[in-house]
Design an enzyme around this catalytic site. Structure first.
Site, PDB file in Angstrom:
ATOM      1  N   HIS A 199       1.023  -1.290   0.085  1.00  0.00           N
ATOM      2  CA  HIS A 199       0.107  -0.024   0.107  1.00  0.00           C
ATOM      3  C   HIS A 199       1.027   1.177  -0.008  1.00  0.00           C
ATOM      4  O   HIS A 199       1.937   1.238   0.801  1.00  0.00           O
ATOM      5  CB  HIS A 199      -0.957   0.172   1.328  1.00  0.00           C
ATOM      6  CG  HIS A 199      -1.889  -0.942   1.000  1.00  0.00           C
ATOM      7  ND1 HIS A 199      -1.980  -2.314   1.139  1.00  0.00           N
ATOM      8  CD2 HIS A 199      -3.404  -0.601   0.924  1.00  0.00           C
ATOM      9  CE1 HIS A 199      -3.127  -2.739   0.969  1.00  0.00           C
ATOM     10  NE2 HIS A 199      -4.122  -1.910   0.891  1.00  0.00           N
ATOM     11  N   PRO A 200       0.484   2.388  -0.495  1.00  0.00           N
ATOM     12  CA  PRO A 200       1.041   3.565  -0.636  1.00  0.00           C
ATOM     13  C   PRO A 200       1.003   4.475   0.638  1.00  0.00           C
ATOM     14  O   PRO A 200      -0.241   4.367   1.353  1.00  0.00           O
ATOM     15  CB  PRO A 200       0.707   4.340  -1.748  1.00  0.00           C
ATOM     16  CG  PRO A 200      -0.965   3.736  -1.807  1.00  0.00           C
ATOM     17  CD  PRO A 200      -0.815   2.414  -1.484  1.00  0.00           C
TER      18      PRO A 200
END
Length: 474
Positions: A374-375
């Site tokens: 995930h960013p």
């Protein structure tokens, strides 16, 4: 593919609004099973006497013998019971659907004429009133064809509805393959009609009943008196009528037999129930063929939705469609595809459950890889416009694409601190949240211990996945 054939979800928590005529709260449908003359009997070429649904509770078949008492009980249904029931329903002007055993109809021409003169529907109840569970597929198919042919000869028209009753696992498939029917009733699975697909063709199922059925007068722990029958029917009616008032109209089937409810000590309970039904507004009393016509018109089968259901997809299509539900982790969709998927997984919540099973059983090392995929929120990838389309849309929905300099500074600082503390990015399902909500959660969770935050992050990943699945499965 590992697929589960049974449908245990049906319409789920939100069944369709039936839209019965005149905004009725309930459809009450009466079925009269006409079996007398079609039951097991040496005179009919059978190897034993009948033992099912009579006053002789616990009766056993008599091999190679006629059972005089059993035969005369069935004869009562044809000779006396039918006419008592016929007078009752014609008096109250309520139409009936006959489930007619073809050989029984052929042996009772006066009763058939009375059914037709009353405008009743005569659906098929098979060729003979016998058990089909041990028949071969070809033997049962031959009986089905014989039933249709004899039914047409006796009534002047082929049946539009079908109910075998004492069926096999092949019955519904064979009826679908035979074709020509508006509905099939060999099911007890719902309070509403539903569509069944066989060989890529939809067939309407109008479920029948074994509880609001006079057969329980002939069963262990069944009805002992007409009062019990009446009150059970009344309670069933009241419950479904109330659901109809609350916006979920249903169907109530009442199953009857000439030799059972046709007895004087039972018929008055049916009369009382009919009068109770007619004391209510917003009640529709149709034949089953009327229900079938209504459903075909107002609840037509959605072929496109059927063809695009998750459990029917090939593996490549499934992974392409759902591989991005968990960020940059298509292996989860690949593993979910190999589970025992079925109709229960063709909803957003059902498919999400399958994906989460894989994620939860993957173990902490693989879960950590999913978290790391995930960013950061409002991080470098967002500024470089290198987020996945789903992440970009999600962050934009919370206003993270329009931060002030001060807000961007806060997010940058918190992202750095969080990564250093936990070793994975801060993850939160942003749908329905604003920037202030997200910053408050960030500041609260950054003080959690590692185990607590790891569990929280995993829950947030699952929540994000649910929102994504809901966009893909309608």
């Amino acid at each position: 593919m590992n697929r589960y054939a049974r449908n245990l979800i049906g319409y789920g928590a939100t069944p369709p609004h039936a839209r019965w005529p005149d905004k009725a709260n309930i459809a009450v449908q009466f079925v009269l099973n006409y079996e007398e003359g079609g039951e097991n009997c040496l005179l009919h070429g059978d190897a034993q006497s009948e033992a099912f649904l009579s006053e002789i509770i616990g009766a056993q078949p008599w091999p190679n013998q006629r059972h005089w008492n059993m035969e005369s009980i069935y004869e009562y249904g044809a000779r006396a019971g039918f006419w008592r029931i016929h007078r009752l329903f014609t008096q109250y002007d309520i139409p009936v659907t006959i489930y007619g055993v073809a050989t029984a109809l052929a042996r009772n021409p006066d009763q058939v004429l009375a059914m037709q003169d009353a405008g009743w529907e005569i659906a098929s109840h098979g060729y003979k009133w016998i058990e089909y569970k041990d028949f071969s597929r070809s033997e049962e198919a031959a009986h089905i064809n014989a039933a249709i042919a004899l039914h047409k000869d006796v009534t002047g028209a082929p049946p539009q509805g079908w109910y075998t009753g004492r069926c096999s696992t092949h019955t519904v498939d064979l009826i679908c393959e035979t074709g020509g029917f508006s509905y099939i009733s060999d099911s007890y699975a719902d309070d509403l009609p539903y569509w069944h697909v066989h060989q890529d063709k939809p067939h309407l199922i109008i479920p029948y009943t074994l509880d609001t059925n006079d057969m329980r007068f002939a069963a262990f722990q069944g009805f002992n008196s007409g009062d019990q029958f009446f009150h059970y029917l009344k309670d069933s009616f009241d419950a479904l009528y109330r659901e109809g008032e609350n916006g979920q109209p249903k169907m109530l089937s009442i199953g009857l037999h000439c030799r059972l409810i046709g007895r004087p000590g039972r018929i008055e309970s049916l009369r009382r129930f009919i009068e109770y039904v007619q004391s209510h507004d917003k009640v529709w009393c149709p034949k089953r063929i009327d229900i079938a016509s209504h459903w075909h018109e107002h609840h037509a089968f959605d072929m496109e939705r059927w063809q695009n259901r998750p459990s029917a997809m090939d593996k490549a299509t499934f992974i392409t469609r759902f591989g991005g539900v968990f960020e940059h982790s298509p292996w989860l969709a690949e593993a979910a595809f190999d589970l025992e998927l079925g109709p229960a997984h063709d909803t957003a919540s059902g498919l999400h459950h399958a994906l989460c099973r894989v994620f939860r059983s993957a173990g902490p090392d693989k879960q950590l890889k999913v978290l790391k995929a995930h960013p950061d929120l409002a991080g470098k990838l967002a500024m470089a416009k290198q987020l996945t389309s789903q992440s970009a849309d999600e962050q934009a929905s919370a206003g993270l694409d329009a931060l002030t300099d001060d807000e961007r500074s806060q997010f940058t600082q918190l992202n750095t601190q969080y990564q250093e503390r936990f070793g994975f990015p801060f993850i939160i399902a942003v749908k329905g949240l604003n920037k202030a909500d997200i910053l408050a959660a960030f500041k609260r969770r950054i003080d959690y211990d590692h185990a607590t935050e790891f569990a929280e992050a995993c829950q947030q990943v699952e929540r994000i996945a649910l929102f994504r699945v809901k966009e893909l499965v309608k």
